[in-house]
Design a protein around this motif. Structure first.
Motif, PDB file in Angstrom:
ATOM      1  N   TYR A 115       0.821  -1.207   0.000  1.00 31.79           N
ATOM      2  CA  TYR A 115       0.000   0.000   0.000  1.00 31.79           C
ATOM      3  C   TYR A 115       0.857   1.260   0.000  1.00 31.79           C
ATOM      4  O   TYR A 115       0.483   2.276  -0.598  1.00 31.79           O
ATOM      5  CB  TYR A 115      -0.987  -0.062   1.171  1.00 31.79           C
ATOM      6  N   GLU A 116       2.011   1.202   0.636  1.00 28.73           N
ATOM      7  CA  GLU A 116       2.945   2.324   0.517  1.00 28.73           C
ATOM      8  C   GLU A 116       3.405   2.472  -0.931  1.00 28.73           C
ATOM      9  O   GLU A 116       3.507   3.589  -1.459  1.00 28.73           O
ATOM     10  CB  GLU A 116       4.150   2.088   1.424  1.00 28.73           C
ATOM     11  N   ALA A 117       3.680   1.335  -1.573  1.00 28.71           N
ATOM     12  CA  ALA A 117       4.117   1.369  -2.973  1.00 28.71           C
ATOM     13  C   ALA A 117       3.006   1.866  -3.888  1.00 28.71           C
ATOM     14  O   ALA A 117       3.261   2.631  -4.835  1.00 28.71           O
ATOM     15  CB  ALA A 117       4.572  -0.026  -3.403  1.00 28.71           C
ATOM     16  N   MET A 118       1.783   1.452  -3.625  1.00 29.29           N
ATOM     17  CA  MET A 118       0.641   1.915  -4.429  1.00 29.29           C
ATOM     18  C   MET A 118       0.522   3.433  -4.357  1.00 29.29           C
ATOM     19  O   MET A 118       0.303   4.102  -5.369  1.00 29.29           O
ATOM     20  CB  MET A 118      -0.640   1.243  -3.943  1.00 29.29           C
ATOM     21  N   MET A 119       0.677   3.979  -3.157  1.00 29.35           N
ATOM     22  CA  MET A 119       0.553   5.423  -2.971  1.00 29.35           C
ATOM     23  C   MET A 119       1.678   6.156  -3.692  1.00 29.35           C
ATOM     24  O   MET A 119       1.451   7.154  -4.382  1.00 29.35           O
ATOM     25  CB  MET A 119       0.559   5.751  -1.476  1.00 29.35           C
ATOM     26  N   ASP A 137     -11.202  -8.209  -0.346  1.00 24.56           N
ATOM     27  CA  ASP A 137     -12.267  -7.917  -1.305  1.00 24.56           C
ATOM     28  C   ASP A 137     -12.083  -6.515  -1.883  1.00 24.56           C
ATOM     29  O   ASP A 137     -11.490  -5.633  -1.256  1.00 24.56           O
ATOM     30  CB  ASP A 137     -13.640  -8.005  -0.621  1.00 24.56           C
ATOM     31  N   ASP A 138     -12.613  -6.342  -3.086  1.00 20.04           N
ATOM     32  CA  ASP A 138     -12.581  -5.030  -3.737  1.00 20.04           C
ATOM     33  C   ASP A 138     -11.164  -4.494  -3.916  1.00 20.04           C
ATOM     34  O   ASP A 138     -10.894  -3.306  -3.700  1.00 20.04           O
ATOM     35  CB  ASP A 138     -13.429  -4.011  -2.960  1.00 20.04           C
ATOM     36  N   LEU A 139     -10.255  -5.380  -4.331  1.00 18.05           N
ATOM     37  CA  LEU A 139      -8.887  -4.923  -4.567  1.00 18.05           C
ATOM     38  C   LEU A 139      -8.845  -3.822  -5.614  1.00 18.05           C
ATOM     39  O   LEU A 139      -8.052  -2.889  -5.511  1.00 18.05           O
ATOM     40  CB  LEU A 139      -8.012  -6.095  -5.019  1.00 18.05           C
ATOM     41  N   GLY A 140      -9.706  -3.943  -6.623  1.00 18.81           N
ATOM     42  CA  GLY A 140      -9.750  -2.909  -7.642  1.00 18.81           C
ATOM     43  C   GLY A 140     -10.066  -1.553  -7.052  1.00 18.81           C
ATOM     44  O   GLY A 140      -9.452  -0.541  -7.416  1.00 18.81           O
ATOM     45  N   GLU A 141     -11.017  -1.522  -6.139  1.00 12.58           N
ATOM     46  CA  GLU A 141     -11.377  -0.252  -5.497  1.00 12.58           C
ATOM     47  C   GLU A 141     -10.235   0.277  -4.643  1.00 12.58           C
ATOM     48  O   GLU A 141     -10.010   1.495  -4.571  1.00 12.58           O
ATOM     49  CB  GLU A 141     -12.634  -0.436  -4.650  1.00 12.58           C
ATOM     50  N   LYS A 142      -9.504  -0.620  -4.018  1.00  9.77           N
ATOM     51  CA  LYS A 142      -8.360  -0.179  -3.210  1.00  9.77           C
ATOM     52  C   LYS A 142      -7.312   0.490  -4.103  1.00  9.77           C
ATOM     53  O   LYS A 142      -6.809   1.579  -3.785  1.00  9.77           O
ATOM     54  CB  LYS A 142      -7.763  -1.376  -2.464  1.00  9.77           C
ATOM     55  N   PHE A 143      -6.953  -0.162  -5.206  1.00  6.93           N
ATOM     56  CA  PHE A 143      -5.985   0.448  -6.129  1.00  6.93           C
ATOM     57  C   PHE A 143      -6.525   1.765  -6.690  1.00  6.93           C
ATOM     58  O   PHE A 143      -5.801   2.762  -6.790  1.00  6.93           O
ATOM     59  CB  PHE A 143      -5.673  -0.514  -7.278  1.00  6.93           C
ATOM     60  N   ARG A 144      -7.802   1.761  -7.057  1.00 11.68           N
ATOM     61  CA  ARG A 144      -8.399   2.963  -7.646  1.00 11.68           C
ATOM     62  C   ARG A 144      -8.363   4.127  -6.652  1.00 11.68           C
ATOM     63  O   ARG A 144      -8.126   5.290  -7.034  1.00 11.68           O
ATOM     64  CB  ARG A 144      -9.836   2.653  -8.080  1.00 11.68           C
ATOM     65  N   SER A 145      -8.557   3.830  -5.373  1.00 14.29           N
ATOM     66  CA  SER A 145      -8.558   4.894  -4.369  1.00 14.29           C
ATOM     67  C   SER A 145      -7.188   5.536  -4.211  1.00 14.29           C
ATOM     68  O   SER A 145      -7.067   6.683  -3.772  1.00 14.29           O
ATOM     69  CB  SER A 145      -9.036   4.351  -3.014  1.00 14.29           C
ATOM     70  N   PRO A 178      -0.207   4.799 -12.873  1.00  9.95           N
ATOM     71  CA  PRO A 178       0.126   3.389 -13.057  1.00  9.95           C
ATOM     72  C   PRO A 178      -1.139   2.571 -13.309  1.00  9.95           C
ATOM     73  O   PRO A 178      -2.256   3.007 -13.006  1.00  9.95           O
ATOM     74  CB  PRO A 178       0.767   3.006 -11.722  1.00  9.95           C
ATOM     75  N   SER A 179      -0.947   1.381 -13.864  1.00 13.41           N
ATOM     76  CA  SER A 179      -2.072   0.491 -14.159  1.00 13.41           C
ATOM     77  C   SER A 179      -1.923  -0.819 -13.405  1.00 13.41           C
ATOM     78  O   SER A 179      -0.810  -1.274 -13.123  1.00 13.41           O
ATOM     79  CB  SER A 179      -2.146   0.189 -15.662  1.00 13.41           C
ATOM     80  N   VAL A 180      -3.053  -1.432 -13.104  1.00 13.20           N
ATOM     81  CA  VAL A 180      -3.059  -2.752 -12.486  1.00 13.20           C
ATOM     82  C   VAL A 180      -4.128  -3.613 -13.137  1.00 13.20           C
ATOM     83  O   VAL A 180      -5.231  -3.150 -13.406  1.00 13.20           O
ATOM     84  CB  VAL A 180      -3.285  -2.677 -10.959  1.00 13.20           C
ATOM     85  N   LEU A 181      -3.765  -4.856 -13.425  1.00 16.20           N
ATOM     86  CA  LEU A 181      -4.729  -5.847 -13.885  1.00 16.20           C
ATOM     87  C   LEU A 181      -5.148  -6.681 -12.681  1.00 16.20           C
ATOM     88  O   LEU A 181      -4.290  -7.231 -11.964  1.00 16.20           O
ATOM     89  CB  LEU A 181      -4.107  -6.786 -14.924  1.00 16.20           C
ATOM     90  N   ILE A 182      -6.437  -6.736 -12.422  1.00  8.61           N
ATOM     91  CA  ILE A 182      -6.972  -7.661 -11.423  1.00  8.61           C
ATOM     92  C   ILE A 182      -7.422  -8.890 -12.198  1.00  8.61           C
ATOM     93  O   ILE A 182      -8.499  -8.906 -12.802  1.00  8.61           O
ATOM     94  CB  ILE A 182      -8.137  -7.043 -10.625  1.00  8.61           C
ATOM     95  N   ALA A 183      -6.568  -9.919 -12.215  1.00  5.20           N
ATOM     96  CA  ALA A 183      -6.783 -11.079 -13.071  1.00  5.20           C
ATOM     97  C   ALA A 183      -7.403 -12.222 -12.267  1.00  5.20           C
ATOM     98  O   ALA A 183      -6.755 -12.808 -11.398  1.00  5.20           O
ATOM     99  CB  ALA A 183      -5.455 -11.522 -13.683  1.00  5.20           C
ATOM    100  N   HIS A 184      -8.661 -12.513 -12.557  1.00  2.00           N
ATOM    101  CA  HIS A 184      -9.386 -13.574 -11.855  1.00  2.00           C
ATOM    102  C   HIS A 184      -8.973 -14.924 -12.442  1.00  2.00           C
ATOM    103  O   HIS A 184      -9.360 -15.279 -13.559  1.00  2.00           O
ATOM    104  CB  HIS A 184     -10.891 -13.363 -11.992  1.00  2.00           C
ATOM    105  N   THR A 185      -8.183 -15.668 -11.684  1.00  2.00           N
ATOM    106  CA  THR A 185      -7.615 -16.915 -12.176  1.00  2.00           C
ATOM    107  C   THR A 185      -8.119 -18.106 -11.363  1.00  2.00           C
ATOM    108  O   THR A 185      -8.801 -17.950 -10.348  1.00  2.00           O
ATOM    109  CB  THR A 185      -6.081 -16.879 -12.114  1.00  2.00           C
ATOM    110  N   VAL A 186      -7.739 -19.299 -11.817  1.00  2.00           N
ATOM    111  CA  VAL A 186      -8.107 -20.545 -11.138  1.00  2.00           C
ATOM    112  C   VAL A 186      -6.835 -21.211 -10.639  1.00  2.00           C
ATOM    113  O   VAL A 186      -5.933 -21.517 -11.426  1.00  2.00           O
ATOM    114  CB  VAL A 186      -8.854 -21.503 -12.091  1.00  2.00           C
ATOM    115  N   LYS A 187      -6.759 -21.420  -9.339  1.00  2.00           N
ATOM    116  CA  LYS A 187      -5.612 -22.124  -8.786  1.00  2.00           C
ATOM    117  C   LYS A 187      -5.602 -23.553  -9.333  1.00  2.00           C
ATOM    118  O   LYS A 187      -6.630 -24.217  -9.383  1.00  2.00           O
ATOM    119  CB  LYS A 187      -5.682 -22.143  -7.264  1.00  2.00           C
TER     120      LYS A 187
END
Length: 276
Positions: A156-160, A192-200, A231-240
Motif C-alpha cells: 500500500y505504501e508502494a501503491m501510494m 475484497d474489492d482490490l480494484g477499489e483499493k488500487f483505484r482509491s 500506473p495500471s493494475v490488472l486484477i486477473a481472476h484466475t483458477v488455482k
C-alpha cells in the motif's frame, strides 16, 4: 508472438513442463504456478521487450515476480524464452547445489531480483519505474503479485508512491486465485474489492474477468500501455491449479506432492488441452 491460439498452446505446454519439474523435485507451489502461467506467457511472449539478446541493454523491460514462491513457473517461461536450457531447471529444481531454488534469484539468467518474503516486488517496481522516468528511458516495468500477499502493508505504501509520481510506465498484475497456503484469502485476510483499493490510490484498474484467457490478458496489457499519468493494475481472476482437474480450486494444491498416478493424470489432461 501475438496469435492468441499460439499463446494459449504455449501456456499449456509450459504448464506440462511445470508438472514435470514439480513431480521430479517433490517441491514447488504447483497450484499458483498453474494459475499464473497464462500471465507469464502473455508477458514474455506477447508484451515485454526482454530477451537474452537485449538482457544487457538498459532499455529492456523489467519484470518482478513478487509472488516468488511460484519461481518454478517463472523458470519454465525464462527457459522457453532461451535464457538457459529449460531441461536443467526441470531436472535440478530445488536439488542440493542447484541455482534453480524455490524463489527467484539472480544466479539464474533473466531474473531481475532475489525474492523471499512476500510484499516487496511492487515497491521495487516503483523504484525501477521511477528510475526510468528520471533517466529518460522508455522501458516499462511489470510486477506480478499474489492476492494473498496483498495483506502486506508495504504494497500500500508502494501503491501510494506509484500514483504520486504518475508512473504510467508501471503495470502490476494481481493473480487473484482466491486461495493461499492456510486457507481462502477471504478467511485469512480479506482483500475484497482490490480494484477499489488500487483505484482509491489513483491507479488505472483493469478487471480481467478470466485471467487464464490469453486474449483478455493481451488486450488488458495493451490498454495499460496506452494509459497516461498513472500506473495500471490488472486484477486477473484466475483458477488455482488451472488445467489439472483434481487441482483446480483446491487449497491443498497450493503446495502438494503428486503420486505417480496423479502425475500421469496431470500430464494426460494438459497434453489434451495443448493439442486441442
Amino acid at each position: 508472438m501475438r496469435n492468441i491460439d499460439e499463446l494459449t498452446k504455449k501456456a499449456n505446454g509450459l504448464r506440462k513442463d511445470v508438472i514435470e519439474e514439480v513431480y521430479r523435485s517433490s517441491a514447488g507451489h504447483v497450484g499458483g504456478d498453474l494459475s499464473v502461467m497464462d500471465i507469464l506467457t502473455v508477458l514474455y511472449f506477447g508484451v515485454m521487450n526482454v530477451s537474452p539478446a537485449n538482457w544487457d541493454s538498459p532499455d529492456r523491460d523489467r519484470f518482478f515476480l513478487s509472488k516468488g514462491h511460484c519461481a518454478d513457473a517463472l523458470y519454465m517461461a525464462l527457459g522457453e524464452k532461451g535464457f538457459f536450457d529449460k531441461q536443467e531447471a526441470v531436472s535440478t529444481f530445488s536439488a542440493f547445489g542447484s541455482r534453480f531454488i524455490g524463489h527467484p534469484n539472480t544466479e539464474v539468467p533473466g531474473v531481475e531480483m532475489n525474492s523471499g518474503s512476500l510484499g516487496h516486488g511492487l515497491a521495487l517496481g516503483v523504484g525501477t519505474a521511477l528510475a526510468a522516468k528520471m533517466d529518460g528511458r522508455a522501458y516499462r516495468t511489470y510486477v506480478v503479485l499474489g492476492d494473498g500477499e496483498m495483506a502486506e502493508g508495504s504494497n500500500y505504501e508502494a501503491m501510494m508512491a506509484a500514483a504520486h509520481y504518475k508512473l504510467d510506465n508501471l503495470c502490476a498484475t494481481v493473480d487473484l486465485n482466491r486461495l493461499q497456503i492456510s486457507g481462502t484469502v477471504k478467511e485469512v485476510m480479506c482483500s475484497d474489492d482490490l480494484g477499489e483499493k488500487f483505484r482509491s490510490f489513483g491507479w488505472h484498474v483493469i478487471s480481467v474477468e478470466d485471467g487464464n484467457d490469453c486474449g483478455q490478458l493481451l488486450s488488458a496489457y495493451e490498454e495499460a500501455a496506452l494509459t497516461k499519468d498513472r500506473p495500471s493494475v490488472l486484477i486477473a481472476h484466475t483458477v488455482k491449479g488451472k488445467g489439472v482437474s483434481y487441482m483446480e480450486d483446491r487449497i491443498g494444491w497450493h503446495h502438494g506432492v503428486m503420486t505417480e498416478e496423479q502425475y500421469e493424470t496431470a500430464v494426460r489432461e494438459l497434453e489434451a488441452i495443448t493439442h486441442e
